[in-house]
Motif scaffolding. Sequence first.
Motif, PDB file in Angstrom:
ATOM      1  N   MET A  45       0.845  -1.188   0.000  1.00  0.00           N
ATOM      2  CA  MET A  45       0.000   0.000   0.000  1.00  0.00           C
ATOM      3  C   MET A  45       0.884   1.242   0.000  1.00  0.00           C
ATOM      4  O   MET A  45       1.810   1.352   0.793  1.00  0.00           O
ATOM      5  CB  MET A  45      -0.874  -0.009   1.254  1.00  0.00           C
ATOM      6  N   GLN A  46       0.587   2.171  -0.911  1.00  0.00           N
ATOM      7  CA  GLN A  46       1.341   3.421  -0.916  1.00  0.00           C
ATOM      8  C   GLN A  46       0.840   4.309   0.205  1.00  0.00           C
ATOM      9  O   GLN A  46      -0.368   4.430   0.431  1.00  0.00           O
ATOM     10  CB  GLN A  46       1.194   4.142  -2.238  1.00  0.00           C
ATOM     11  N   THR A  47       1.780   4.932   0.883  1.00  0.00           N
ATOM     12  CA  THR A  47       1.429   5.803   1.996  1.00  0.00           C
ATOM     13  C   THR A  47       1.650   7.262   1.626  1.00  0.00           C
ATOM     14  O   THR A  47       2.304   7.579   0.630  1.00  0.00           O
ATOM     15  CB  THR A  47       2.277   5.475   3.242  1.00  0.00           C
ATOM     16  N   VAL A  48       1.130   8.112   2.451  1.00  0.00           N
ATOM     17  CA  VAL A  48       1.316   9.543   2.288  1.00  0.00           C
ATOM     18  C   VAL A  48       2.807   9.874   2.278  1.00  0.00           C
ATOM     19  O   VAL A  48       3.264  10.714   1.497  1.00  0.00           O
ATOM     20  CB  VAL A  48       0.566  10.303   3.403  1.00  0.00           C
ATOM     21  N   ARG A  49       3.577   9.197   3.105  1.00  0.00           N
ATOM     22  CA  ARG A  49       5.033   9.426   3.159  1.00  0.00           C
ATOM     23  C   ARG A  49       5.671   9.242   1.785  1.00  0.00           C
ATOM     24  O   ARG A  49       6.625   9.938   1.432  1.00  0.00           O
ATOM     25  CB  ARG A  49       5.678   8.472   4.161  1.00  0.00           C
TER      26      ARG A  49
END
Length: 141
Positions: free
Chosen positions: A3-7
């Motif tokens: 999952m891609q995160t905001v970071r």
Amino acid sequence: MTMQTVRDVMTTNVVYLPSETTLAEAARTMREQNIGDVVVADGPGLTGMVTDRDIVVRAVAERCDPAATTIGEIVTRDLVTVRPEDSIHTAALLMRDQAVRRVLVCDDIQGLVGIVSIGDLAEEIDPDSVLGGISRSAPNN
């Protein structure tokens, strides 16, 4: 697939200006830094955020003098935030629900660590979309 995160997509180069900065100075800073927002901070605490759109809609359209009006007079104080570990989809839903184009990224240790814009998310979520293409394009100066 992770999952891609905001970071993964946030901008970490946050530009801070004090509330007594004039709109003209803030606009010049935005142009020079190729950004659309500045964080307003007086001392260690955050006062809010001012965007290029805020300058136009809240000041110029109201005939305020950009050389005399300060960003503190038009600052958005109700800040919408996400955490660095939140998913990019969570950030996108929050932007939709709050009707904002940018959110501040904050953690418990450092406080403000970045900003995520709708363009940042468009590039990641749907890079082939029109918005994703616009966001990748070089700015017209």
